[in-house]
Scaffold this motif. Structure first.
Motif, short mmCIF file in Angstrom:
data_model
loop_
_atom_site.label_atom_id
_atom_site.label_comp_id
_atom_site.label_asym_id
_atom_site.label_seq_id
_atom_site.Cartn_x
_atom_site.Cartn_y
_atom_site.Cartn_z
N TYR A 7 0.87 -1.17 0.00
CA TYR A 7 0.00 0.00 0.00
C TYR A 7 0.91 1.23 0.00
O TYR A 7 1.78 1.36 0.87
N THR A 9 1.68 5.63 -1.57
CA THR A 9 1.23 6.87 -2.19
C THR A 9 2.27 7.30 -3.21
O THR A 9 3.44 6.91 -3.12
N ILE A 32 -0.98 -1.00 -4.41
CA ILE A 32 -2.25 -0.29 -4.31
C ILE A 32 -1.98 1.14 -3.87
O ILE A 32 -1.41 1.37 -2.79
N ASP A 33 -2.39 2.11 -4.69
CA ASP A 33 -2.18 3.53 -4.40
C ASP A 33 -3.30 4.03 -3.50
O ASP A 33 -4.41 4.31 -3.97
N VAL A 34 -3.02 4.17 -2.22
CA VAL A 34 -4.04 4.62 -1.27
C VAL A 34 -4.15 6.14 -1.23
O VAL A 34 -4.99 6.69 -0.53
N THR A 36 -4.92 7.80 -3.91
CA THR A 36 -6.00 8.12 -4.85
C THR A 36 -7.24 7.26 -4.63
O THR A 36 -8.33 7.63 -5.06
N ASP A 37 -7.09 6.13 -3.98
CA ASP A 37 -8.20 5.21 -3.75
C ASP A 37 -8.59 5.24 -2.27
O ASP A 37 -7.96 4.60 -1.43
N ARG A 38 -9.63 5.98 -1.96
CA ARG A 38 -10.01 6.16 -0.55
C ARG A 38 -10.53 4.88 0.08
O ARG A 38 -10.35 4.65 1.28
N GLU A 39 -11.19 4.04 -0.72
CA GLU A 39 -11.69 2.78 -0.17
C GLU A 39 -10.54 1.87 0.23
O GLU A 39 -10.57 1.23 1.27
N GLN A 40 -9.52 1.82 -0.62
CA GLN A 40 -8.35 1.01 -0.29
C GLN A 40 -7.58 1.61 0.89
O GLN A 40 -6.99 0.89 1.70
N LYS A 43 -9.32 0.47 3.87
CA LYS A 43 -9.01 -0.94 4.10
C LYS A 43 -7.63 -1.09 4.74
O LYS A 43 -7.43 -1.90 5.65
#
Length: 384
Positions: A7, A9, A32-34, A36-40, A43
């Motif tokens: 995870y 940025t 996984i770029d957290v 830009t992806d608020r759901e991830q 998580k």
């Protein structure tokens, strides 16, 4: 092969190091770029309890931050037995420059460092390094790293645990259990962030309290944050966070002591609230940080602020714990050197912010790294 997920940025240099380490050792992973992806991002926080990156999962194990020691234990291979001409501790501007100069002098060279880039990675914008009108710390250090990778230099991500001497050789032991033998040593390991000195600080680190705004800043989009400090780093962080967060509280122990260029930018931001002559008295929260109490150092009045994150920019401490008793340090625990980067131990040189030089700048650190390398070359040549 274990299931690995990182995870990260986009602007996080330590995230890039995790990915580079895995790629170097042939480990497949999902990124996984957290930022830009608020759901991830949500998580990741639920999974790790951390509001900071990088977070790496290896099957059911969670690794927080760039933990070179643990990654080496899982995937690395120790490099031992070789005798080097020069061993460089640290891979910031001083250490990387020293590496290039040593390589060009045909010295067998290894660099040991917990990260690549050092303190420079924390800079959002550098506007006084020759050849660049403006460059981020990460981008500048990436250029340094590219040049080092093009030389015949061993670059190992590890933490030095001890430095000693056996006969004519220096012996360096690392946290991962590796041992290195070398004719000379260049110490360029820089400094680490100073703590706030407030109860509960360790508890909230990574849970709302951050010492790396370039890494964790994107996780606080549209939230309320505080920046503690009044120097260049603090103002840079406040300026950048004012573009990300809804509201920024700048907590300054005395007065602002930053370059005029940063002050001018800071004064143009409409969502920064400044508290001069204030210090952080307490941190509040449960699982995550959700507020701070600040104290007016003149009147004693206390104010509590509800917020989502705090970025500490209150200075730096030299990384010299492993050198206590081996060579001479000053009262600030910086390595004492002469004009030619010699320490109190013949054959051991030092450069950059870890030393007692007055000017702490990227460009001077690089210059000192070059000087230390040339002195190490002369030492090796005279010893043969």
């Amino acid at each position: 092969m274990p299931r690995v997920t990182v995870y990260y940025t986009q602007n996080c240099p330590y995230c890039r190091m995790v990915k580079a380490f895995l790629e170097k050792h042939g480990v497949d992973y999902m990124a996984i770029d957290v930022g830009t992806d608020r759901e991830q991002a949500k998580k990741m926080v639920e999974l790790s309890g951390q509001y900071g990156v990088p977070v790496t999962t290896v099957d059911d194990e969670i690794i927080v931050g760039f933990d070179a020691q643990r990654l080496n234990q899982l995937f690395g291979t120790a490099r031992e037995g070789d005798i080097y001409d020069v061993l460089i501790v640290g891979a910031g501007p001083a250490g990387l420059t020293a590496g290039v100069y040593c390589s060009r002098k045909m010295l067998k060279t290894v660099i040991l460092s917990e990260n690549i880039g050092g303190q420079a990675l924390e800079s959002w914008a550098i506007e006084n390094y020759m050849g660049y009108r403006m460059v981020t710390g990460e981008d500048l250090m990436h250029k340094f790293e590219e040049q080092v990778r093009g030389e015949h230099i061993h670059l190992e991500l590890d933490r030095v645990k001890s430095l000693g001497k056996e006969g004519e050789l220096f012996v360096v032991d690392t946290e991962t259990g590796a041992t290195y033998f070398t004719k000379t040593v260049i110490l360029a390991q820089g400094k680490r962030p100073r703590k706030l000195g407030v109860e509960g600080e360790e508890r909230y680190l990574g849970r709302g309290l951050s010492v790396c705004s370039t890494c964790d800043g994107p996780l606080f989009r549209d939230k309320v944050v505080a920046v503690v400090g009044g120097g260049n780093s603090a103002l840079q962080t406040a300026i950048e966070m004012s573009k990300i967060a809804r509201e920024v509280h700048l907590i300054v122990r005395s007065t602002i002591k930053a370059d005029e260029a940063y002050v001018a930018q800071y004064e143009r931001q409409g969502n920064i609230h400044t508290y001069l002559h204030h210090s952080v008295a307490a941190l509040h929260g449960n699982a995550m940080l959700n507020g701070i109490t600040i104290k007016d150092r003149e009147s004693g009045k206390e104010t509590t602020i509800s917020l989502d994150g705090v970025f500490a920019e209150v200075g730096w401490i030299p990384n010299t714990d492993f050198l206590e008793g081996f060579l001479r340090l000053n009262d600030q625990k910086e390595i004492e050197i002469d004009i030619n980067c010699h320490t109190s131990v013949p054959g051991v040189f030092a450069a950059g912010d870890v030393t007692n030089i007055r000017t702490k700048q990227i460009i001077t650190a690089a210059g000192e790294g070059a000087k230390a390398a040339l002195e190490a070359y002369d030492y090796v040549a005279r010893s043969e």
